[in-house]
Design a protein around this motif. Sequence first.
Motif, mmCIF file in Angstrom:
data_model
loop_
_atom_site.group_PDB
_atom_site.id
_atom_site.type_symbol
_atom_site.label_atom_id
_atom_site.label_comp_id
_atom_site.label_asym_id
_atom_site.label_seq_id
_atom_site.Cartn_x
_atom_site.Cartn_y
_atom_site.Cartn_z
ATOM 1 N N GLY A 273 -6.896 -38.207 -25.538
ATOM 2 C CA GLY A 273 -7.061 -38.614 -26.926
ATOM 3 C C GLY A 273 -5.714 -38.689 -27.626
ATOM 4 N N TYR A 274 -5.730 -38.599 -28.942
ATOM 5 C CA TYR A 274 -4.499 -38.651 -29.716
ATOM 6 C C TYR A 274 -4.499 -37.504 -30.720
ATOM 7 N N VAL A 275 -3.309 -37.052 -31.054
ATOM 8 C CA VAL A 275 -3.163 -35.944 -31.994
ATOM 9 C C VAL A 275 -3.131 -36.482 -33.412
ATOM 10 N N TYR A 276 -3.925 -35.850 -34.273
ATOM 11 C CA TYR A 276 -3.909 -36.194 -35.699
ATOM 12 C C TYR A 276 -4.327 -34.972 -36.500
ATOM 13 N N ASP A 277 -3.529 -34.658 -37.492
ATOM 14 C CA ASP A 277 -3.827 -33.526 -38.370
ATOM 15 C C ASP A 277 -3.982 -32.230 -37.572
ATOM 16 N N GLY A 278 -3.168 -32.101 -36.531
ATOM 17 C CA GLY A 278 -3.157 -30.879 -35.730
ATOM 18 C C GLY A 278 -4.238 -30.781 -34.689
ATOM 19 N N ASP A 279 -5.113 -31.765 -34.625
ATOM 20 C CA ASP A 279 -6.208 -31.733 -33.664
ATOM 21 C C ASP A 279 -6.090 -32.906 -32.695
ATOM 22 N N VAL A 280 -6.708 -32.742 -31.532
ATOM 23 C CA VAL A 280 -6.821 -33.848 -30.585
ATOM 24 C C VAL A 280 -8.123 -34.579 -30.878
ATOM 25 N N ARG A 281 -7.996 -35.850 -31.154
ATOM 26 C CA ARG A 281 -9.176 -36.653 -31.470
ATOM 27 C C ARG A 281 -9.374 -37.728 -30.408
ATOM 28 N N SER A 282 -10.608 -38.089 -30.222
ATOM 29 C CA SER A 282 -10.915 -39.187 -29.310
ATOM 30 C C SER A 282 -10.839 -40.499 -30.074
ATOM 31 N N PHE A 283 -10.273 -41.510 -29.434
ATOM 32 C CA PHE A 283 -10.324 -42.841 -30.032
ATOM 33 C C PHE A 283 -11.779 -43.301 -30.099
ATOM 34 N N GLU A 284 -12.118 -43.953 -31.179
ATOM 35 C CA GLU A 284 -13.420 -44.616 -31.239
ATOM 36 C C GLU A 284 -13.345 -45.834 -30.331
ATOM 37 N N THR A 285 -14.174 -45.895 -29.344
ATOM 38 C CA THR A 285 -14.083 -46.981 -28.361
ATOM 39 C C THR A 285 -15.401 -47.722 -28.234
ATOM 40 N N GLU A 286 -15.277 -48.980 -27.877
ATOM 41 C CA GLU A 286 -16.454 -49.808 -27.631
ATOM 42 C C GLU A 286 -16.097 -50.834 -26.565
ATOM 43 N N THR A 287 -16.934 -50.956 -25.567
ATOM 44 C CA THR A 287 -16.726 -51.939 -24.511
ATOM 45 C C THR A 287 -17.374 -53.250 -24.919
ATOM 46 N N GLU A 288 -16.592 -54.315 -24.893
ATOM 47 C CA GLU A 288 -17.096 -55.632 -25.260
ATOM 48 C C GLU A 288 -16.876 -56.604 -24.109
ATOM 49 N N THR A 289 -17.698 -57.608 -24.061
ATOM 50 C CA THR A 289 -17.594 -58.626 -23.019
ATOM 51 C C THR A 289 -17.127 -59.938 -23.624
ATOM 52 N N ILE A 290 -16.054 -60.481 -23.070
ATOM 53 C CA ILE A 290 -15.572 -61.802 -23.467
ATOM 54 C C ILE A 290 -16.139 -62.819 -22.485
ATOM 55 N N GLU A 291 -16.961 -63.688 -22.994
ATOM 56 C CA GLU A 291 -17.529 -64.737 -22.149
ATOM 57 C C GLU A 291 -16.468 -65.786 -21.864
ATOM 58 N N VAL A 292 -16.367 -66.208 -20.625
ATOM 59 C CA VAL A 292 -15.351 -67.172 -20.204
ATOM 60 C C VAL A 292 -16.038 -68.372 -19.566
ATOM 61 N N ALA A 293 -15.954 -69.502 -20.221
ATOM 62 C CA ALA A 293 -16.579 -70.715 -19.667
ATOM 63 C C ALA A 293 -15.892 -71.108 -18.364
ATOM 64 N N GLY A 294 -16.673 -71.403 -17.341
ATOM 65 C CA GLY A 294 -16.131 -71.821 -16.071
ATOM 66 C C GLY A 294 -15.470 -70.713 -15.281
ATOM 67 N N GLY A 295 -15.644 -69.461 -15.689
ATOM 68 C CA GLY A 295 -15.020 -68.341 -14.996
ATOM 69 C C GLY A 295 -15.834 -67.088 -15.158
ATOM 70 N N GLU A 296 -15.304 -65.986 -14.677
ATOM 71 C CA GLU A 296 -16.011 -64.717 -14.784
ATOM 72 C C GLU A 296 -15.762 -64.080 -16.147
ATOM 73 N N ASP A 297 -16.813 -63.494 -16.709
ATOM 74 C CA ASP A 297 -16.669 -62.790 -17.970
ATOM 75 C C ASP A 297 -15.756 -61.587 -17.796
#
Length: 805
Positions: A359-383
Amino acid sequence: MNTTTRAAIAVVCTAALVATAVLGGSYLGLAAPLSGDVYDSASPRGATNVESPYGSASVWYDDAGVPHVEAENEQALYYAVGYVQARDRLFQMDLQRRLVGGELSAMVGNATLESDRFYRSLDFQSAAEASWQSVRGTDVGAPIEAFSAGVNHYADTGPLPPEYALVDADFETWTPTDTLLVGKLISWQLSGSFADLRRATAVSRLGPNASALYPSELDHDVPIIRDSAASDAAAFSPEAVADGATDSAASVDGDFAALAEWTDRYDKDPTYGSNNWVVSGEHTASGKPLLANDPHLALTVPPIWYEMHLSTDEMEVRGVGFPGIPMVVIGRTADAAWGVTNVGGDFTDLYTYEMRDGGYVYDGDVRSFETETETIEVAGGEDVEITVKKSVHGPVIERGGRTVGVAWPGFSATNESLGVYRLNHAESVSEIRDALRIWDVPAQNFVAADSAGNTLYYPAGQYPIRVTDGDVVRGDTIFNGSAGEGEWRGYEPYGQSSWDGFVPFESIPHVENPDLLATANQRTIDDPGFYMGTSMTYADPYRGQRIYDLLDDAAADGGVTAETMKQVQRDVRSEAATGFRPYATSPDAVSQMSPAAQELAATLNGWDGGMRADSRAALVSRIWIDEFRNATFEDEFEAQGLDESYYPRLYVLQRLDADARWFDDRSTPDVTETRDDIAARAMNRTVARLDEQGYETYGDFNRLDLNHAFDREFLNYPERPMDGSPYTVFNFRSSGSTQAGSSWRMVVDFSADGDSAGVIPGGQRGVFWSDRYHSQLDEWADGEYKPLTLDRPGGEPDIVFGGAR
């Protein structure tokens, strides 16, 4: 569509949209893989009678292709506006929302993947959704919904633009969030900046002496507010902001080149700019105010702006807006007018973090990044799957081992759409001022005037106050986010901000009823009382100086007229060229030049600085300044792997001492070069460059060459030589694939026989078979105008909207 065809189209779309975005340069060339036959079956007009769930409306198109829309109520009005914008500019609207939403690859393939990664990483989509939640219950909510319905009705019932066949794609439903998403793109291109990455990298590689190339401010004497005592800004307490905030010595040292290289293509172009000015009746021949505006943005096919005249019983407005946004952004009502330029302040802060335990340090604490997995659609190729990260400061970007958080007011819920709506209803300067109270992003220099004789200058927007350990600090640095440096109080990325830690509206430097005031993206005011921006965010002073000189002379010589305003907008004298001319013609420099170079230098003697297409001197000056700049900086910068995007402002170069260390060539250790030596070397290089390119006059170099994204002759605009430069009031620049300049010119005259006028660089319609495809291009290029009245064409309407049956 086969893979080769899709890849070819992707190259063009990448060049057109990714490298320069919606406000970037012109499209690069590649022949469209399909013939014009695809267009043959498309209807040139669409329906003339359209059902509407909101009530009746009528549309008259004038000779320039401007829709004049009248409706019985606002929802019926904006439904009709959505329909006609889609009819004229649907593909352009779609590309804009796909670009900023990170969905281009779904249309054009793998070539736009990096663009999609960037825009997804900053999550403009969530920012637009937050803004929609903020405004949907306000006066602008229903109009945006009606506009969206009108767009979709055309897409469902009318002929789609032929570009969809070329990319084998379908139009997807337009939503209110899409309108705000287009607004986020425009706002980002005008106020989002990663300049701090370049500054930190340059100082890291070139040494601390390089910081002098990026001063806090340029030492000119033509700020927008020339007399600080004229500002009507209210003072506010030192707890909120301190005079002379903490010096900007870097909080975080180091090299951010990998991030800078990645973000540079999505950053605002530092050479873009705009002009506007307002002159009160005190200095006009008629005794009534005059207002002028010409925003300098990309020149594209079709143009960035779309002109409209909209009216109901409660409002009437005419001007230009961005396709995808239903209101007029720059324009006039019956009794008031406004124009905008970019403030050019510093509205983006960057934060590094101590990484620990995943994670990352902020205000003296270790915090987890807010994360989200997204898919980019790719025409004629793999997403492709990507992980979008966010910290307490906002989105997080990563390259070259660097992790940086990005804060920008536009990531919060913002109300600029409501602000534009209120401007469209304003009938006085007082009402315009009230509309600006809620203006968030992008911060803009507004000038305004009304028929009663009032004038106004207000650089409205949200100006962050950076706080470190309770002290107010400057923002031209990269902050240590883990140590809590540079905090913005009252800011909530992707949420509803209170803006408590931002400069109060009344305390932003402004002028009530200025007699004569001009903005050209130069700094706002000397000693503003709080940090606003730096030499890297504000423009060089050349255009501002020239506008003030011309207006001051006209005001002293019988008063300013509407024709005066147009003459100023057409002015092509470059204060940059005349400022550098003594260096090119210095006897000590000329004595070191080749005979051919001496002949070129002689063309500058007695030249008035006019950047005219038929001028040999303008060509020599333009190329020589380029070569002089490169010859000054390339040895130090290139040796450190820094390209010209890291070079300082042109005005910084002009003000260097004749024996400044930057003139010394590192490759000649036994010689200490001075400005004269480099000036001579640059003129010798100019000879070689002109011989190689075959240029004879400035118009051979400075050419208007606007191409459609699919670059076929029948789709492109006609090519021609052009007057103007980046540093002239009549603004045009051609550099490689980039075409930029005055994207709309407007003059509003409140005299009894008011000669209000405007023009766009191209045409209203985005379909090539229309006789309004580029019908204003020659008028624009020649500095001419068409009327900007509130009259509509006579006769029967072209499209009638009625209640649903």
